[in-house]
Scaffold this motif. Structure first.
Motif, PDB file in Angstrom:
ATOM      1  N   SER A 290       0.480  -1.561   0.069  1.00 30.34           N
ATOM      2  CA  SER A 290       0.562  -0.212  -0.301  1.00 30.34           C
ATOM      3  C   SER A 290       1.359   1.099   0.462  1.00 30.34           C
ATOM      4  O   SER A 290       1.188   1.431   0.835  1.00 30.34           O
ATOM      5  CB  SER A 290      -1.152  -0.171   1.429  1.00 30.34           C
ATOM      6  N   PHE A 291       0.827   2.082  -0.946  1.00 24.96           N
ATOM      7  CA  PHE A 291       1.199   3.277  -1.062  1.00 24.96           C
ATOM      8  C   PHE A 291       0.303   4.696  -0.762  1.00 24.96           C
ATOM      9  O   PHE A 291      -0.885   4.428  -1.292  1.00 24.96           O
ATOM     10  CB  PHE A 291       1.809   3.530  -2.513  1.00 24.96           C
ATOM     11  N   SER A 292       0.442   5.511  -0.227  1.00 26.78           N
ATOM     12  CA  SER A 292      -0.161   7.145  -0.129  1.00 26.78           C
ATOM     13  C   SER A 292       0.422   8.249  -1.179  1.00 26.78           C
ATOM     14  O   SER A 292       1.722   7.825  -0.935  1.00 26.78           O
ATOM     15  CB  SER A 292      -0.165   6.803   1.295  1.00 26.78           C
ATOM     16  N   VAL A 293       0.064   9.292  -1.297  1.00 29.27           N
ATOM     17  CA  VAL A 293       0.009  10.086  -1.691  1.00 29.27           C
ATOM     18  C   VAL A 293       1.044  11.122  -1.005  1.00 29.27           C
ATOM     19  O   VAL A 293       0.897  10.368  -0.281  1.00 29.27           O
ATOM     20  CB  VAL A 293      -1.809  11.267  -2.205  1.00 29.27           C
ATOM     21  N   ASP A 294       1.947  11.165  -2.025  1.00 26.52           N
ATOM     22  CA  ASP A 294       3.135  11.760  -1.404  1.00 26.52           C
ATOM     23  C   ASP A 294       4.290  11.155  -0.729  1.00 26.52           C
ATOM     24  O   ASP A 294       5.492  11.521  -1.288  1.00 26.52           O
ATOM     25  CB  ASP A 294       2.933  13.092  -0.606  1.00 26.52           C
ATOM     26  N   ASP A 295       4.035  10.072  -0.839  1.00 22.82           N
ATOM     27  CA  ASP A 295       4.607   8.780  -0.729  1.00 22.82           C
ATOM     28  C   ASP A 295       5.820   9.316  -2.172  1.00 22.82           C
ATOM     29  O   ASP A 295       5.669   9.145  -2.624  1.00 22.82           O
ATOM     30  CB  ASP A 295       4.374   7.527  -0.604  1.00 22.82           C
ATOM     31  N   GLN A 296       7.329   8.628  -0.930  1.00 22.49           N
ATOM     32  CA  GLN A 296       8.688   8.652  -1.947  1.00 22.49           C
ATOM     33  C   GLN A 296       9.180   7.043  -2.354  1.00 22.49           C
ATOM     34  O   GLN A 296       9.404   7.033  -1.113  1.00 22.49           O
ATOM     35  CB  GLN A 296      10.263   9.517  -0.983  1.00 22.49           C
ATOM     36  N   VAL A 297       9.281   6.871  -3.460  1.00 19.37           N
ATOM     37  CA  VAL A 297       9.066   5.602  -4.312  1.00 19.37           C
ATOM     38  C   VAL A 297      10.834   5.966  -5.181  1.00 19.37           C
ATOM     39  O   VAL A 297      11.136   6.587  -5.824  1.00 19.37           O
ATOM     40  CB  VAL A 297       8.283   4.931  -4.542  1.00 19.37           C
ATOM     41  N   SER A 298      11.113   4.458  -5.360  1.00 20.95           N
ATOM     42  CA  SER A 298      12.288   3.747  -6.242  1.00 20.95           C
ATOM     43  C   SER A 298      10.572   2.927  -7.425  1.00 20.95           C
ATOM     44  O   SER A 298      10.709   2.911  -6.724  1.00 20.95           O
ATOM     45  CB  SER A 298      12.935   3.492  -5.970  1.00 20.95           C
ATOM     46  N   VAL A 299      12.035   4.095  -8.692  1.00 24.25           N
ATOM     47  CA  VAL A 299      10.401   2.775  -9.800  1.00 24.25           C
ATOM     48  C   VAL A 299      11.741   2.592 -10.555  1.00 24.25           C
ATOM     49  O   VAL A 299      12.703   2.820 -11.320  1.00 24.25           O
ATOM     50  CB  VAL A 299       9.981   3.330 -10.793  1.00 24.25           C
ATOM     51  N   ARG A 300      11.837   1.018 -10.668  1.00 25.87           N
ATOM     52  CA  ARG A 300      12.788   0.218 -11.417  1.00 25.87           C
ATOM     53  C   ARG A 300      11.338  -0.840 -12.059  1.00 25.87           C
ATOM     54  O   ARG A 300      10.527  -1.352 -12.042  1.00 25.87           O
ATOM     55  CB  ARG A 300      13.010  -0.533 -10.497  1.00 25.87           C
ATOM     56  N   LEU A 301      12.263  -0.827 -13.754  1.00 29.24           N
ATOM     57  CA  LEU A 301      11.905  -1.732 -15.148  1.00 29.24           C
ATOM     58  C   LEU A 301      12.285  -3.283 -14.311  1.00 29.24           C
ATOM     59  O   LEU A 301      13.861  -3.642 -14.444  1.00 29.24           O
ATOM     60  CB  LEU A 301      11.993  -0.956 -15.902  1.00 29.24           C
ATOM     61  N   VAL A 302      11.413  -3.809 -14.817  1.00 25.22           N
ATOM     62  CA  VAL A 302      11.372  -5.495 -15.159  1.00 25.22           C
ATOM     63  C   VAL A 302      11.122  -6.028 -16.375  1.00 25.22           C
ATOM     64  O   VAL A 302       9.771  -5.808 -16.704  1.00 25.22           O
ATOM     65  CB  VAL A 302      11.720  -6.254 -13.710  1.00 25.22           C
ATOM     66  N   GLY A 303      11.196  -7.516 -16.632  1.00 28.10           N
ATOM     67  CA  GLY A 303       9.967  -8.169 -16.851  1.00 28.10           C
ATOM     68  C   GLY A 303      10.242  -8.282 -18.890  1.00 28.10           C
ATOM     69  O   GLY A 303      11.781  -8.149 -19.206  1.00 28.10           O
ATOM     70  N   ASP A 304       9.615  -7.713 -19.342  1.00 27.97           N
ATOM     71  CA  ASP A 304       9.040  -8.581 -20.732  1.00 27.97           C
ATOM     72  C   ASP A 304       9.945  -7.709 -21.844  1.00 27.97           C
ATOM     73  O   ASP A 304      10.262  -6.645 -21.454  1.00 27.97           O
ATOM     74  CB  ASP A 304       7.865  -9.256 -21.917  1.00 27.97           C
ATOM     75  N   PRO A 305      10.155  -8.032 -23.397  1.00 27.88           N
ATOM     76  CA  PRO A 305      10.518  -7.018 -24.023  1.00 27.88           C
ATOM     77  C   PRO A 305       9.398  -6.296 -24.296  1.00 27.88           C
ATOM     78  O   PRO A 305       8.295  -6.336 -23.670  1.00 27.88           O
ATOM     79  CB  PRO A 305      11.482  -7.911 -25.503  1.00 27.88           C
ATOM     80  N   VAL A 306       9.868  -4.547 -25.332  1.00 24.89           N
ATOM     81  CA  VAL A 306       8.426  -3.474 -25.117  1.00 24.89           C
ATOM     82  C   VAL A 306       8.894  -3.483 -25.910  1.00 24.89           C
ATOM     83  O   VAL A 306       9.975  -3.763 -27.135  1.00 24.89           O
ATOM     84  CB  VAL A 306       8.973  -2.512 -24.080  1.00 24.89           C
ATOM     85  N   ALA A 307       7.824  -2.396 -26.899  1.00 28.07           N
ATOM     86  CA  ALA A 307       7.391  -2.363 -28.287  1.00 28.07           C
ATOM     87  C   ALA A 307       8.300  -1.022 -28.621  1.00 28.07           C
ATOM     88  O   ALA A 307       7.559  -0.102 -27.338  1.00 28.07           O
ATOM     89  CB  ALA A 307       6.192  -2.180 -28.407  1.00 28.07           C
ATOM     90  N   VAL A 308       8.299  -0.123 -29.471  1.00 28.62           N
ATOM     91  CA  VAL A 308       8.729   1.174 -29.722  1.00 28.62           C
ATOM     92  C   VAL A 308       8.247   1.289 -30.590  1.00 28.62           C
ATOM     93  O   VAL A 308       8.320   1.729 -31.746  1.00 28.62           O
ATOM     94  CB  VAL A 308      10.199   1.137 -29.361  1.00 28.62           C
ATOM     95  N   GLU A 309       8.749   2.991 -30.213  1.00 33.60           N
ATOM     96  CA  GLU A 309       8.059   3.092 -31.685  1.00 33.60           C
ATOM     97  C   GLU A 309       8.585   5.059 -31.806  1.00 33.60           C
ATOM     98  O   GLU A 309       9.440   5.861 -30.553  1.00 33.60           O
ATOM     99  CB  GLU A 309       6.598   3.747 -32.069  1.00 33.60           C
TER     100      GLU A 309
END
Length: 375
Positions: free
Chosen positions: A347-366
């Motif tokens: 659970s996260f609340s508004v204005d929480d400080q977080v770090s975002v990391r990428l994982v997982g499958d290949p992605v489509a790009v344009e």
């Protein structure tokens, strides 16, 4: 379901579209469509309004003539076969039931037109009504039934003639959400039990992914990608498919070798035709391909420099509860808003400080261009 009906339907029918084009004057609705539907297969035609999916179904049913190309059933061309001789069971969005007839009479109608003997008519109508769970309502009039029940009658009417294929043209779109889910699951169960080749037209991606063996994603009269639901979701062949199937974040990145560099890490790229090394791109990243980590109290995420591969700083903007999961929107230090899907226990609340990391499958790009949805 009665064994007799199953014996007539289990083989299924192979349907082949070969270079099918359909034009109305200068307006080309279908542009050289190729599609091979195997015996007993359930294929969904999925796409936005105007993409040509219903026109494909109507051409197969004989309600529209193709401009060029051919359609074959079990290898035999049907271009010159009239609609009433193609043996297709068709169910439309509108139930199209006869209001002055009972449920049993509605289902029986096609057999009467084919001059099937009365005793056989009775047995086959009973089989079809049992198949859709309406045997107890045979004496009711259609207008006294709920929407879901009326669509079941329409399905029974399509199946009672033991068609070579079942064609469904957005049959659930007029129903409320719960009934729609229940009936789509019933349709899939019936199709599996009978082994009847089925083509299902819908603009609802959830419906298509839930019931189809393969999905043809259409745009502007062509098939952008044909594949199993999981393949379309995990490896979309084009940016359009990535946008249309499931939810995606459209995120900034830089093309680097066989991948895209973004958020301090690199993800493999599915395809990047025409894009050069170092090109600015937008990548289509699923919400579950992002991981959130709470920043310890007292540490300022806005000033934080995350190590390579460990994510980037962000601030929570909103978070919604979806039962077993939550979807949390965060604003990255780059200013981008992205949606992250994670277990409800986190659970996260508004204005929480977080770090975002990428994982997982290949992605489509344009190629990177201004986001048309940005305000």
């Amino acid at each position: 379901m009665a064994d007799t009906a199953a014996a007539h339907m289990l083989k299924g029918t192979r349907i082949t579209f070969a270079g099918v084009t359909k034009a109305y004057g200068s307006n080309t609705v279908l542009n050289r469509i190729d599609l091979d539907v195997q015996q007993g297969e359930f294929v969904a035609l999925l796409g936005p309004s105007g993409c040509g999916k219903t026109t494909m179904l109507r051409c197969l049913a004989g309600l529209e003539a193709v401009t060029s190309g051919g359609i074959a059933i079990d290898g035999a061309d049907i271009a010159r076969v009239p609609a009433n001789k193609r043996d297709m069971g068709v169910v439309f969005q509108a139930y199209s039931l006869f209001p002055h007839m009972t449920v049993r009479q509605n289902v029986e109608f096609g057999l009467r037109m084919r001059k099937v003997a009365a005793q056989e008519r009775g047995a086959r109508v009973q089989e079809s009504l049992e198949l859709v769970g309406l045997a107890h309502l045979g004496g009711r009039y259609a207008h006294t039934l709920s929407g879901g029940q009326q669509q079941r009658v329409a399905l029974a009417r399509a199946l009672v003639t033991r068609p070579r294929a079942l064609l469904l043209d957005e049959p659930l779109s007029a129903l409320d959400a719960k009934v729609r889910v229940r009936l789509r699951d019933e349709i899939k169960a019936i199709q599996t039990e009978l082994g009847i080749t089925t083509i299902f037209v819908t603009h609802d991606q959830e419906e298509a992914l839930a019931v189809a063996d393969r999905v043809a994603v259409m745009k502007d009269g062509v098939i952008e990608q044909l594949g199993a639901p999981e393949e379309l979701y995990r490896r979309p062949a084009t940016p359009f498919v990535a946008r249309f199937i499931g939810e995606s974040n459209r995120m900034q990145g830089t093309l680097a070798g066989d991948g895209v560099q973004m958020l301090g890490t690199q993800l493999p790229v599915i395809a990047h035709s025409g894009l050069r090394e170092g090109s600015a791109v937008h990548a289509f990243v699923r919400p579950e391909q992002l991981l959130l980590t709470r920043v310890p109290a007292g540490e300022d995420a806005g000033d934080r420099q995350a190590p390579l591969g460990h994510g980037t700083a962000a601030v929570v903007v909103s978070s919604g509860f979806l039962g077993a999961q939550r979807r949390t929107v965060v604003r990255l230090s780059t200013g981008e808003l992205v949606t992250v899907q994670h277990p409800a226990s986190e659970s996260f609340s508004v204005d929480d400080q977080v770090s975002v990391r990428l994982v997982g499958d290949p992605v489509a790009v344009e190629r990177a261009e201004p986001d048309p949805s940005a305000v």
